[in-house]
Design an enzyme around this catalytic site. Structure first.
Site, short mmCIF file in Angstrom:
data_model
loop_
_atom_site.label_atom_id
_atom_site.label_comp_id
_atom_site.label_asym_id
_atom_site.label_seq_id
_atom_site.Cartn_x
_atom_site.Cartn_y
_atom_site.Cartn_z
N ASN A 25 -37.41 -26.13 80.88
CA ASN A 25 -37.61 -25.56 82.21
C ASN A 25 -38.93 -26.13 82.76
O ASN A 25 -39.99 -25.81 82.23
CB ASN A 25 -37.66 -24.03 82.06
CG ASN A 25 -37.95 -23.30 83.37
OD1 ASN A 25 -38.50 -23.86 84.31
ND2 ASN A 25 -37.60 -22.02 83.40
N CYS A 35 -41.25 -21.38 90.48
CA CYS A 35 -40.03 -22.15 90.21
C CYS A 35 -39.20 -22.43 91.47
O CYS A 35 -38.30 -23.28 91.44
CB CYS A 35 -39.18 -21.45 89.15
SG CYS A 35 -40.05 -21.35 87.59
N HIS A 75 -32.07 -24.42 89.68
CA HIS A 75 -33.30 -24.47 88.88
C HIS A 75 -32.94 -24.31 87.40
O HIS A 75 -32.22 -23.37 87.03
CB HIS A 75 -34.25 -23.35 89.33
CG HIS A 75 -35.32 -23.05 88.35
ND1 HIS A 75 -36.13 -24.05 87.82
CD2 HIS A 75 -35.73 -21.89 87.78
CE1 HIS A 75 -36.97 -23.49 86.97
NE2 HIS A 75 -36.76 -22.19 86.92
O1 UT7 Z 1 -38.08 -20.26 85.39
C1 UT7 Z 1 -38.48 -19.08 85.99
C2 UT7 Z 1 -37.54 -18.00 85.72
N1 UT7 Z 1 -37.45 -17.74 84.30
C3 UT7 Z 1 -36.30 -17.38 83.80
O2 UT7 Z 1 -35.34 -17.30 84.52
C4 UT7 Z 1 -36.26 -17.00 82.34
C5 UT7 Z 1 -35.38 -15.80 82.17
N2 UT7 Z 1 -35.32 -15.25 80.82
C6 UT7 Z 1 -34.84 -15.91 79.75
O3 UT7 Z 1 -34.49 -17.09 79.85
C7 UT7 Z 1 -34.68 -15.15 78.47
O4 UT7 Z 1 -34.95 -13.79 78.69
C8 UT7 Z 1 -35.56 -15.67 77.31
C9 UT7 Z 1 -35.04 -17.02 76.84
C10 UT7 Z 1 -37.00 -15.79 77.77
C11 UT7 Z 1 -35.51 -14.72 76.13
O5 UT7 Z 1 -34.18 -14.51 75.71
P1 UT7 Z 1 -33.62 -13.02 75.48
O6 UT7 Z 1 -32.26 -13.18 74.97
O7 UT7 Z 1 -33.80 -12.28 76.79
O8 UT7 Z 1 -34.56 -12.46 74.34
P2 UT7 Z 1 -35.59 -11.23 74.38
O9 UT7 Z 1 -36.81 -11.58 75.17
O10 UT7 Z 1 -34.89 -9.97 74.76
O11 UT7 Z 1 -35.99 -11.17 72.86
C12 UT7 Z 1 -35.00 -10.89 71.85
C13 UT7 Z 1 -35.66 -11.01 70.49
C14 UT7 Z 1 -36.98 -10.27 70.39
O12 UT7 Z 1 -37.07 -9.74 69.09
P3 UT7 Z 1 -36.74 -8.17 68.83
O13 UT7 Z 1 -37.66 -7.40 69.72
O14 UT7 Z 1 -35.28 -8.01 69.22
O15 UT7 Z 1 -37.01 -8.03 67.37
C15 UT7 Z 1 -38.01 -11.34 70.52
O16 UT7 Z 1 -39.23 -11.05 69.88
O17 UT7 Z 1 -35.97 -12.39 70.23
C16 UT7 Z 1 -37.34 -12.50 69.86
N3 UT7 Z 1 -37.80 -13.82 70.29
C17 UT7 Z 1 -37.69 -14.92 69.55
N4 UT7 Z 1 -37.16 -15.13 68.34
C18 UT7 Z 1 -37.19 -16.38 67.85
C19 UT7 Z 1 -38.40 -14.14 71.48
N5 UT7 Z 1 -38.68 -15.45 71.49
C20 UT7 Z 1 -38.25 -15.96 70.31
C21 UT7 Z 1 -38.24 -17.25 69.76
N6 UT7 Z 1 -37.70 -17.42 68.52
N7 UT7 Z 1 -38.74 -18.34 70.39
#
Ligand code: UT7
Length: 338
Positions: free
Chosen positions: A283, A111, A253
């Site tokens: 993204n 990225c 980004h």
């Molecule tokens: O571009 C390169 C750099 N990349 C980034 O900078 C991305 C950085 N990270 C992020 O943008 C975020 O961490 C994400 C958008 C990827 C995820 O958001 P989050 O608030 O950090 O969620 P999480 O990964 O901690 O997941 C929270 C919950 C989980 O469920 P449990 O374990 O709490 O039951 C996931 O399984 O959300 C669940 N989950 C979803 N639920 C519905 C993960 N993806 C989804 C989804 N829909 N698409």
């Protein structure tokens, strides 16, 4: 001193639009979850049979068209999704653009690829190796995403952006300021495609299911992204002799809308000075910054005279930041124009 001056800009996204509702039909997710966690409503996706070079050629063509002169001495392409593992994609892109038998090579910094490619091209100009450079960042990111992985499939999209650099004076509008780049390979496992490289091939064991796809530890990545982009931005602004209060446009980004908000808030850049198109582009990895620049230059959100701060973060880990005063350019096409 031989500075690098931006004199052309182009962006391009494939026509196919994939909305959150489209994804919700096949994945356990909702528009509400995706939008509240990422700010994304839709993303673009290449069609079957297309490749990164197709996006790169279109963005490169548009950048050359908007430049004062179409000739370049080098083509640098940032991509995470080359058409093939070998050779690099840039020579084919250069040939298809008709820029002659100039040096052309790929840069891999995920990225942060655009900023790394920009710094590489600026170095070639500073050393006198080139007077003009075409810097393209193009990603067919959806081709490395596991379509069944809801945690990544909702985030990434495809697209490309490009700038033309020419040799000039550091005091000119469009001249790149001192760039800040960094990496931390101790965290290379936060963002990776585990299989398909020499480590997996030399092990003699076939890739386990899913290992050929992009994997990201979202939470940890999020934290590093905010910290690194904020710190790199502060350094770039300081080296340019600016203050963050003087930044007119923050072009970060497009990782996640919440990351962008956190970075802008920490830097003290008001929300209205932040450029964003993540809602309808998603993204797009390394392509997101030049795509954002082309998009907002076309719409008039980014104008000549604005003090612009660029910053990126991604797999590697690798990050960067750069400053420039936005130059007066030829007409820039909306990247969504087919
Ligand atoms: O571009 C390169 C750099 N990349 C980034 O900078 C991305 C950085 N990270 C992020 O943008 C975020 O961490 C994400 C958008 C990827 C995820 O958001 P989050 O608030 O950090 O969620 P999480 O990964 O901690 O997941 C929270 C919950 C989980 O469920 P449990 O374990 O709490 O039951 C996931 O399984 O959300 C669940 N989950 C979803 N639920 C519905 C993960 N993806 C989804 C989804 N829909 N698409």
């Amino acid at each position: 001193m031989r500075a690098s001056v931006v004199c052309g800009l182009g962006g391009y996204v494939p026509e196919r639009l994939v909305t959150n509702d489209d994804l919700s039909e096949r994945l356990d997710t909702t528009d509400a979850w995706i939008h509240s966690r990422t700010g994304i409503r839709a993303r673009r996706m290449i069609s079957s049979g297309a490749a990164t070079s197709d996006l790169a050629v279109e963005a490169g063509h548009r950048a050359l068209k908007s430049a004062d002169e179409a000739a370049v001495d080098v083509v640098v392409l940032a991509t995470t999704t080359p058409d093939r593992p070998c050779p690099a994609t840039a020579p084919e892109v250069a040939a298809r653009l008709g820029v002659g038998t100039v040096p052309a090579f790929d840069v891999a910094a995920v990225c942060s690829g655009f900023l790394y490619a920009l710094a590489t091209a600026a170095g070639l100009i500073a050393s006198g190796t080139a007077d003009r450079a075409l810097v393209i960042a193009a990603e067919a990111f959806t081709t490395i995403i596991d379509p069944q992985d809801r945690s990544t499939a909702v985030i990434f999209g495809d697209g490309a952006g490009a700038v033309v650099l020419r040799v000039g004076d550091p005091a000119e509008p469009g001249a790149l300021g001192p760039m800040v780049l960094g990496s931390d390979g101790d965290h290379s496992d936060l963002i990776e495609v585990p299989a398909g490289g020499s480590r997996q091939r030399a092990s003699g064991r076939p890739a386990a299911p899913g290992e050929q796809y992009f994997q990201m530890r979202g939470r940890d990545t999020y934290r590093h992204a905010v910290e690194r982009m904020t710190a790199a931005s502060r350094q770039a602004v300081e080296r340019a002799g600016w203050t963050t209060a003087q930044v007119d446009r923050l072009a970060a980004h497009q990782a996640n809308a919440r990351i962008l908000e956190a970075v802008a808030e920490r830097l003290g850049v008001p929300a209205e000075r932040q450029l964003s198109n993540i809602a309808y582009m998603g993204n797009t990895g390394g392509a997101s910054i030049p795509l954002l620049l082309a998009d907002t230059a076309a719409s008039g959100r980014l104008r000549a005279g604005h003090r612009v701060l660029l910053t990126a973060f991604g797999g590697g880990l690798a990050w960067g930041a750069a400053t420039l005063s936005w130059p007066r350019l030829g007409p820039v096409t909306d990247p969504r124009t087919p």
